[in-house]
Write a protein that holds these residues in place. Structure first.
Motif, PDB file in Angstrom:
ATOM      1  N   ASP A   5       0.802  -1.218   0.000  1.00 53.46           N
ATOM      2  CA  ASP A   5       0.000   0.000   0.000  1.00 53.46           C
ATOM      3  C   ASP A   5       0.838   1.273   0.000  1.00 53.46           C
ATOM      4  N   ARG A   6       2.087   1.176  -0.428  1.00 49.37           N
ATOM      5  CA  ARG A   6       2.929   2.346  -0.658  1.00 49.37           C
ATOM      6  C   ARG A   6       3.353   2.316  -2.121  1.00 49.37           C
ATOM      7  N   LEU A   7       2.929   3.304  -2.885  1.00 46.89           N
ATOM      8  CA  LEU A   7       3.057   3.265  -4.336  1.00 46.89           C
ATOM      9  C   LEU A   7       4.490   3.047  -4.799  1.00 46.89           C
ATOM     10  N   THR A   8       5.454   3.760  -4.198  1.00 48.88           N
ATOM     11  CA  THR A   8       6.841   3.626  -4.651  1.00 48.88           C
ATOM     12  C   THR A   8       7.361   2.204  -4.440  1.00 48.88           C
ATOM     13  N   GLU A   9       6.977   1.584  -3.318  1.00 48.01           N
ATOM     14  CA  GLU A   9       7.452   0.228  -3.044  1.00 48.01           C
ATOM     15  C   GLU A   9       6.724  -0.804  -3.894  1.00 48.01           C
ATOM     16  N   LEU A  10       5.444  -0.538  -4.190  1.00 51.65           N
ATOM     17  CA  LEU A  10       4.715  -1.414  -5.110  1.00 51.65           C
ATOM     18  C   LEU A  10       5.345  -1.369  -6.496  1.00 51.65           C
ATOM     19  N   ILE A  11       5.722  -0.176  -6.940  1.00 50.49           N
ATOM     20  CA  ILE A  11       6.384  -0.036  -8.236  1.00 50.49           C
ATOM     21  C   ILE A  11       7.723  -0.769  -8.239  1.00 50.49           C
ATOM     22  N   THR A  12       8.449  -0.703  -7.120  1.00 49.45           N
ATOM     23  CA  THR A  12       9.716  -1.438  -7.013  1.00 49.45           C
ATOM     24  C   THR A  12       9.503  -2.922  -7.230  1.00 49.45           C
ATOM     25  N   ALA A  13       8.444  -3.456  -6.619  1.00 46.01           N
ATOM     26  CA  ALA A  13       8.132  -4.884  -6.788  1.00 46.01           C
ATOM     27  C   ALA A  13       7.766  -5.194  -8.239  1.00 46.01           C
ATOM     28  N   LEU A  14       6.978  -4.321  -8.853  1.00 50.79           N
ATOM     29  CA  LEU A  14       6.544  -4.543 -10.234  1.00 50.79           C
ATOM     30  C   LEU A  14       7.709  -4.506 -11.212  1.00 50.79           C
ATOM     31  N   ARG A  15       8.729  -3.718 -10.892  1.00 52.73           N
ATOM     32  CA  ARG A  15       9.878  -3.585 -11.786  1.00 52.73           C
ATOM     33  C   ARG A  15      10.963  -4.629 -11.523  1.00 52.73           C
ATOM     34  N   SER A  16      10.834  -5.355 -10.446  1.00 49.47           N
ATOM     35  CA  SER A  16      11.847  -6.341 -10.083  1.00 49.47           C
ATOM     36  C   SER A  16      11.610  -7.652 -10.831  1.00 49.47           C
ATOM     37  N   SER A  17      12.661  -8.454 -10.887  1.00 46.83           N
ATOM     38  CA  SER A  17      12.592  -9.743 -11.568  1.00 46.83           C
ATOM     39  C   SER A  17      12.590 -10.869 -10.528  1.00 46.83           C
ATOM     40  N   TYR A  18      11.597 -11.741 -10.612  1.00 48.07           N
ATOM     41  CA  TYR A  18      11.494 -12.882  -9.696  1.00 48.07           C
ATOM     42  C   TYR A  18      11.299 -14.162 -10.502  1.00 48.07           C
ATOM     43  N   ASP A  19      11.820 -15.249  -9.966  1.00 49.33           N
ATOM     44  CA  ASP A  19      11.616 -16.555 -10.594  1.00 49.33           C
ATOM     45  C   ASP A  19      10.263 -17.138 -10.217  1.00 49.33           C
ATOM     46  N   LEU A  20       9.778 -16.743  -9.053  1.00 47.11           N
ATOM     47  CA  LEU A  20       8.511 -17.278  -8.544  1.00 47.11           C
ATOM     48  C   LEU A  20       7.799 -16.204  -7.733  1.00 47.11           C
ATOM     49  N   VAL A  21       6.508 -16.039  -7.982  1.00 45.20           N
ATOM     50  CA  VAL A  21       5.668 -15.164  -7.162  1.00 45.20           C
ATOM     51  C   VAL A  21       4.520 -16.002  -6.605  1.00 45.20           C
ATOM     52  N   ILE A  22       4.323 -15.933  -5.286  1.00 43.94           N
ATOM     53  CA  ILE A  22       3.221 -16.639  -4.629  1.00 43.94           C
ATOM     54  C   ILE A  22       2.277 -15.606  -4.036  1.00 43.94           C
ATOM     55  N   ASP A  23       1.046 -15.604  -4.525  1.00 41.29           N
ATOM     56  CA  ASP A  23       0.016 -14.706  -3.997  1.00 41.29           C
ATOM     57  C   ASP A  23      -0.792 -15.481  -2.957  1.00 41.29           C
ATOM     58  N   THR A  24      -0.715 -15.071  -1.694  1.00 45.93           N
ATOM     59  CA  THR A  24      -1.387 -15.806  -0.617  1.00 45.93           C
ATOM     60  C   THR A  24      -2.773 -15.250  -0.287  1.00 45.93           C
ATOM     61  N   GLU A  25      -3.202 -14.191  -0.971  1.00 45.31           N
ATOM     62  CA  GLU A  25      -4.550 -13.663  -0.768  1.00 45.31           C
ATOM     63  C   GLU A  25      -5.587 -14.704  -1.226  1.00 45.31           C
ATOM     64  N   GLN A  26      -6.664 -14.825  -0.457  1.00 45.14           N
ATOM     65  CA  GLN A  26      -7.633 -15.867  -0.750  1.00 45.14           C
ATOM     66  C   GLN A  26      -8.717 -15.447  -1.734  1.00 45.14           C
ATOM     67  N   TRP A  27      -9.157 -14.178  -1.709  1.00 40.91           N
ATOM     68  CA  TRP A  27     -10.334 -13.800  -2.476  1.00 40.91           C
ATOM     69  C   TRP A  27     -10.151 -12.564  -3.366  1.00 40.91           C
ATOM     70  N   HIS A  28      -9.591 -11.506  -2.821  1.00 41.77           N
ATOM     71  CA  HIS A  28      -9.512 -10.260  -3.578  1.00 41.77           C
ATOM     72  C   HIS A  28      -8.623 -10.419  -4.810  1.00 41.77           C
ATOM     73  N   ARG A  29      -8.846  -9.580  -5.791  1.00 42.93           N
ATOM     74  CA  ARG A  29      -8.234  -9.772  -7.108  1.00 42.93           C
ATOM     75  C   ARG A  29      -6.986  -8.933  -7.363  1.00 42.93           C
ATOM     76  N   LEU A  30      -6.824  -7.813  -6.637  1.00 44.19           N
ATOM     77  CA  LEU A  30      -5.726  -6.901  -6.964  1.00 44.19           C
ATOM     78  C   LEU A  30      -4.359  -7.558  -6.834  1.00 44.19           C
ATOM     79  N   SER A  31      -4.178  -8.371  -5.800  1.00 43.94           N
ATOM     80  CA  SER A  31      -2.872  -9.024  -5.624  1.00 43.94           C
ATOM     81  C   SER A  31      -2.593 -10.013  -6.753  1.00 43.94           C
ATOM     82  N   ALA A  32      -3.645 -10.634  -7.290  1.00 48.26           N
ATOM     83  CA  ALA A  32      -3.472 -11.534  -8.435  1.00 48.26           C
ATOM     84  C   ALA A  32      -3.061 -10.740  -9.676  1.00 48.26           C
ATOM     85  N   ILE A  33      -3.632  -9.546  -9.818  1.00 47.88           N
ATOM     86  CA  ILE A  33      -3.258  -8.684 -10.944  1.00 47.88           C
ATOM     87  C   ILE A  33      -1.803  -8.238 -10.805  1.00 47.88           C
TER      88      ILE A  33
END
Length: 230
Positions: free
Chosen positions: A90-118
């Motif tokens: 929920d901090r835009l600059t840090e969210l952007i950092t995650a979006l720009r980073s390279s990962y081999d695996l991403v695990i979304d642990t949220e059960q229902w909401h869609r934003l984390s899946a996006i």
């Protein structure tokens, strides 16, 4: 207000965004050296997620493990020594950092909401794992079934199945590593209890399906008291 805003975006932007993105294709034979786990939400699920973290670290001991969490639950992950870095969902600059980073695996642990899946889909890791509870399942290379009847620790451990088989839940391992300074502070506040063992009970739940009922908590407290706990 921030939580309500996230839920608003999830409701009105989540579904159109899912329709916009095609289902990702898994890239085989990936070396997993950088892992991102996404955990929006409160403290309860964050604590119950730690056995999954321990299991991942056991299966991939050399991998770098990062977290994308919310401000309200991020402190939990700083008490988990297996985690290398914590970013804020929920901090835009840090969210952007995650979006720009390279990962081999991403695990979304949220059960229902869609934003984390996006967010998971936008990162574009070769492997992505998350719960197939609704339309969000279209955004993962490996969607996982979920049931509210299961103990949440075991539900989280199911997320490691596509990469390491069944997760291991070692109930002898501590979930959190408490700093010595905090231990001293707690002992100071509880000095009136002497040397008695103390159990804290939080009889709450954010949704009706998670509420256990006051009578059950009352019976549990009586049972523990009868066994000598304060």
């Amino acid at each position: 207000m921030k939580i309500k805003l996230l839920k608003f975006f999830d409701l009105f932007i989540g579904l159109p965004a899912i329709r916009l993105f095609a289902s990702p294709k898994k890239k085989p034979n990936q070396v997993i050296s950088k892992i991102l786990i996404i955990r929006p939400g409160g403290i309860g699920d964050a604590v119950l997620l730690i056995p999954l973290i321990q299991s991942i670290k056991k299966n991939f001991p050399k991998a770098t493990l990062s977290f994308l969490a919310e401000t309200r639950n991020a402190a939990v992950f700083r008490l988990c020594p297996e985690i290398d870095a914590v970013l804020h969902y929920d901090r835009l600059t840090e969210l952007i950092t995650a979006l720009r980073s390279s990962y081999d695996l991403v695990i979304d642990t949220e059960q229902w909401h869609r934003l984390s899946a996006i967010v998971t889909r936008l990162i574009g890791a070769p492997l992505s794992i998350g719960y197939a509870t609704n339309e969000r399942k279209k955004l993962f290379t490996d969607p996982i079934t979920y049931s509210q009847d299961d103990y949440e620790v075991m539900s989280f451990l199911n997320l490691i199945a596509p990469i390491a088989g069944d997760g291991i839940f070692d109930d002898k391992l501590p979930l959190l590593t408490i700093p010595e300074s905090c231990s001293h502070t707690i002992k100071h506040h509880l000095r009136g209890f002497g040397n008695r063992n103390i159990i804290a009970i939080f009889p709450g739940g954010s949704i009706d399906e998670r509420k256990w009922g006051g009578d059950r908590f009352h019976q549990t407290a009586k049972l523990l008291s009868g066994k000598g706990y304060s």
